[in-house]
Design an enzyme around this catalytic site. Sequence first.
Site, PDB file in Angstrom:
ATOM      1  N   HIS A 310       0.860  -1.191   0.000  1.00  0.00           N
ATOM      2  CA  HIS A 310       0.000   0.000   0.000  1.00  0.00           C
ATOM      3  C   HIS A 310       0.893   1.236   0.000  1.00  0.00           C
ATOM      4  CE1 HIS A 310      -3.161   2.822   1.197  1.00  0.00           C
ATOM      5  NE2 HIS A 310      -3.996   1.889   0.825  1.00  0.00           N
ATOM      6  N   ASP A 368      -8.018  -5.253   0.030  1.00  0.00           N
ATOM      7  CA  ASP A 368      -8.498  -6.110  -1.070  1.00  0.00           C
ATOM      8  C   ASP A 368      -8.149  -7.573  -0.894  1.00  0.00           C
ATOM      9  OD1 ASP A 368      -7.624  -3.301  -2.896  1.00  0.00           O
ATOM     10  OD2 ASP A 368      -9.665  -4.083  -2.764  1.00  0.00           O
TER      11      ASP A 368
HETATM   12  C1  SDX Z   1      -6.279   0.150  -2.740  1.00  0.00           C
HETATM   13  O1  SDX Z   1      -4.490   4.694  -1.909  1.00  0.00           O
HETATM   14  C2  SDX Z   1      -5.411   4.040  -1.236  1.00  0.00           C
HETATM   15  O2  SDX Z   1      -5.783   4.397  -0.162  1.00  0.00           O
HETATM   16  C3  SDX Z   1      -5.996   2.843  -1.974  1.00  0.00           C
HETATM   17  C4  SDX Z   1      -7.007   1.993  -1.211  1.00  0.00           C
HETATM   18  C5  SDX Z   1      -8.271   2.753  -0.925  1.00  0.00           C
HETATM   19  O3  SDX Z   1      -8.989   2.351  -0.015  1.00  0.00           O
HETATM   20  O4  SDX Z   1      -8.584   3.700  -1.705  1.00  0.00           O
HETATM   21  O5  SDX Z   1      -6.438   1.553   0.017  1.00  0.00           O
HETATM   22  C6  SDX Z   1      -7.429   0.759  -2.021  1.00  0.00           C
HETATM   23  O6  SDX Z   1      -6.013   0.527  -3.855  1.00  0.00           O
HETATM   24  C7  SDX Z   1      -5.408  -0.853  -2.025  1.00  0.00           C
HETATM   25  C8  SDX Z   1      -4.199  -1.320  -2.890  1.00  0.00           C
HETATM   26  C9  SDX Z   1      -4.703  -2.390  -3.872  1.00  0.00           C
HETATM   27  N1  SDX Z   1      -3.610  -2.735  -4.840  1.00  0.00           N
HETATM   28  C10 SDX Z   1      -2.991  -3.921  -4.773  1.00  0.00           C
HETATM   29  O7  SDX Z   1      -3.149  -4.748  -3.880  1.00  0.00           O
HETATM   30  C11 SDX Z   1      -2.040  -4.161  -5.946  1.00  0.00           C
HETATM   31  C12 SDX Z   1      -0.722  -4.734  -5.420  1.00  0.00           C
HETATM   32  N2  SDX Z   1      -0.023  -3.652  -4.678  1.00  0.00           N
HETATM   33  C13 SDX Z   1       0.879  -2.839  -5.396  1.00  0.00           C
HETATM   34  O8  SDX Z   1       0.767  -2.728  -6.752  1.00  0.00           O
HETATM   35  C14 SDX Z   1       1.415  -1.651  -4.620  1.00  0.00           C
HETATM   36  O9  SDX Z   1       1.698  -2.080  -3.363  1.00  0.00           O
HETATM   37  C15 SDX Z   1       0.563  -0.406  -4.561  1.00  0.00           C
HETATM   38  C16 SDX Z   1       0.198   0.072  -5.914  1.00  0.00           C
HETATM   39  C17 SDX Z   1      -0.674  -0.649  -3.772  1.00  0.00           C
HETATM   40  C18 SDX Z   1       1.389   0.669  -3.868  1.00  0.00           C
HETATM   41  O10 SDX Z   1       2.481   0.892  -4.661  1.00  0.00           O
HETATM   42  P1  SDX Z   1       3.507   2.102  -4.329  1.00  0.00           P
HETATM   43  O11 SDX Z   1       3.154   2.809  -3.095  1.00  0.00           O
HETATM   44  O12 SDX Z   1       3.672   2.913  -5.556  1.00  0.00           O
HETATM   45  O13 SDX Z   1       4.770   1.329  -3.949  1.00  0.00           O
HETATM   46  P2  SDX Z   1       5.834   0.825  -4.974  1.00  0.00           P
HETATM   47  O14 SDX Z   1       5.144   0.282  -6.176  1.00  0.00           O
HETATM   48  O15 SDX Z   1       6.845   1.888  -5.145  1.00  0.00           O
HETATM   49  O16 SDX Z   1       6.465  -0.406  -4.168  1.00  0.00           O
HETATM   50  C19 SDX Z   1       7.497  -0.200  -3.231  1.00  0.00           C
HETATM   51  C20 SDX Z   1       8.341  -1.445  -3.377  1.00  0.00           C
HETATM   52  C21 SDX Z   1       8.729  -1.744  -4.823  1.00  0.00           C
HETATM   53  O17 SDX Z   1       9.963  -2.431  -4.799  1.00  0.00           O
HETATM   54  P3  SDX Z   1      11.314  -1.550  -5.152  1.00  0.00           P
HETATM   55  O18 SDX Z   1      11.077  -0.928  -6.517  1.00  0.00           O
HETATM   56  O19 SDX Z   1      11.424  -0.526  -4.044  1.00  0.00           O
HETATM   57  O20 SDX Z   1      12.423  -2.582  -5.164  1.00  0.00           O
HETATM   58  O21 SDX Z   1       7.590  -2.590  -2.944  1.00  0.00           O
HETATM   59  C22 SDX Z   1       7.396  -3.478  -4.032  1.00  0.00           C
HETATM   60  C23 SDX Z   1       7.689  -2.716  -5.302  1.00  0.00           C
HETATM   61  O22 SDX Z   1       8.199  -3.582  -6.320  1.00  0.00           O
HETATM   62  N3  SDX Z   1       6.007  -3.909  -3.986  1.00  0.00           N
HETATM   63  C24 SDX Z   1       5.586  -5.152  -4.188  1.00  0.00           C
HETATM   64  C25 SDX Z   1       4.192  -5.093  -4.016  1.00  0.00           C
HETATM   65  N4  SDX Z   1       3.813  -3.847  -3.747  1.00  0.00           N
HETATM   66  C26 SDX Z   1       4.938  -3.102  -3.735  1.00  0.00           C
HETATM   67  N5  SDX Z   1       6.254  -6.288  -4.485  1.00  0.00           N
HETATM   68  C27 SDX Z   1       5.485  -7.399  -4.615  1.00  0.00           C
HETATM   69  N6  SDX Z   1       4.141  -7.442  -4.459  1.00  0.00           N
HETATM   70  C28 SDX Z   1       3.463  -6.305  -4.166  1.00  0.00           C
HETATM   71  N7  SDX Z   1       2.157  -6.328  -4.024  1.00  0.00           N
END
Ligand code: SDX
Length: 434
Positions: A310, A368
């Site tokens: 998140h 989720d």
């Molecule tokens: C919702 O914003 C809100 O409040 C949203 C929400 C709401 O109520 O409105 O809470 C609802 O959207 C919840 C999130 C649902 N999405 C998912 O579950 C999809 C999977 N999660 C990711 O795609 C990700 O975690 C996000 C999009 C939710 C957040 O991404 P960020 O904040 O942009 O973080 P990032 O992509 O920069 O990740 C940081 C690191 C990265 O690694 P590095 O590049 O630093 O090496 O963490 C890793 C990412 O690769 N990472 C993951 C991961 N999520 C982040 N690695 C593996 N699996 C994951 N799910």
Amino acid sequence: MTTTPHTVTLTDDATGRSWKLPVMEGSTGPNVIDIRKLYGETGFFTHDPGFTSTSSCESKITFIDGDKGILLHRGYPIAELAEKSDFLEVAYLLQFGELPDPVQKKEWIKNITYHTMVHEQLSTFFNGFRRDAHPMAIMCGVVGALSAFYHDSTDIHDENQREIACHRLIAKMPTLAAMAFKFALGQPFVYPQNSLSYAENFLYMAFSVPAEPYRINPVLARAMDKIFILHADHEQNASTSTVRLASSSGANPFACIAAGITSLWGPAHGGANEAVLKMLMEIGSKDRIPEIVRRAKDKNDSFRLMGFGHRVYKNYDPRAKVMQQTCREVLAELGIKNDPLLETAMELERVALQDDYFIEKKLYPNVDFYSGIILRAMGFPMSMFTVLFALARTAGWVAHWQEQFREKEQKIGRPRQLYTGAVERSFVPLDQRK
Ligand code: SDX
């Protein structure tokens, strides 16, 4: 909000020039550096794609402490609201800032219930879609089209009309969501029954058929209402920010909420609940979990653990805890023992939370991760999961939409950029291009 005498100093090391920038303090959470005059005074823009360090507005609606896993709606913890309140009461709280007293609650419920039906022409509107259209595609179209049917409540400068638009949107989203579901099933639309509660009415419109009586299951209705509460609002997330940005141009409320629905649809946001279930079904059995976790950690693999991670929570999403408990209640009520998807999800969570990658990157289950298991058990197809998220989030979207009108300075949202394209050059006639 108070602008404190506290300032920060920005120094341009190239020229030695420096500027003092005021710091604004909220009631809790990080202070902000007020950069509204930055470009005018310094000639610099700030640069923050994804807005990881940017406060886009002042708001009193929802507070999140991502490190501590805290979510408050107008100061009330989400777990308490989920346990002790109901969705329409939370929708009132989001709008007006206080829990309603008995008279206010009765009036609010009456106002919402009065608007549960949709214009009959909207029913024919659905016939323009293919039966296999994704329900979110239908919702994007139909909610935007509401402005063609309820033109009287598109006058955003009329406070009374704005309030009616909020009543209409909160009231009609369940009706439209159920219609999208029925349309996909090829079953007749079911009119709302205003003697039922909000969640009961939605389940009735979604699952009853004219051919036989439908009994509301109170445990499932309570679970549905709780799921709506958990999805009602979440500060300045992508879809809420989309609603605010659309509203800043003066767009009508139905168009703004339709914009929010489109933004929510993405798998990185509200579309994740559908993506989680697809992932759990693809995993199939627990013995594939090590492979899945390895792929999620592999920088060269675009696969991500859906329902994990998140932007704000670097701790367990408090909504996921309540969702997991609700999942157990619903499966028990439905007599589903050892649901393979729940077993896989629980094992995946256990393995991931012990893995250094997830610990170091502070990746925890989010709202989720468990919701899809519940919704599937209740009889909803995956394609309806984000529709239910949009239904519930409408309460938050309209609260933020209304909050904007209380701001002293209402400015159109218009970000700038770091331009790295071609600098000015002369046109080259076709016969001179190589
Ligand atoms: C919702 O914003 C809100 O409040 C949203 C929400 C709401 O109520 O409105 O809470 C609802 O959207 C919840 C999130 C649902 N999405 C998912 O579950 C999809 C999977 N999660 C990711 O795609 C990700 O975690 C996000 C999009 C939710 C957040 O991404 P960020 O904040 O942009 O973080 P990032 O992509 O920069 O990740 C940081 C690191 C990265 O690694 P590095 O590049 O630093 O090496 O963490 C890793 C990412 O690769 N990472 C993951 C991961 N999520 C982040 N690695 C593996 N699996 C994951 N799910």
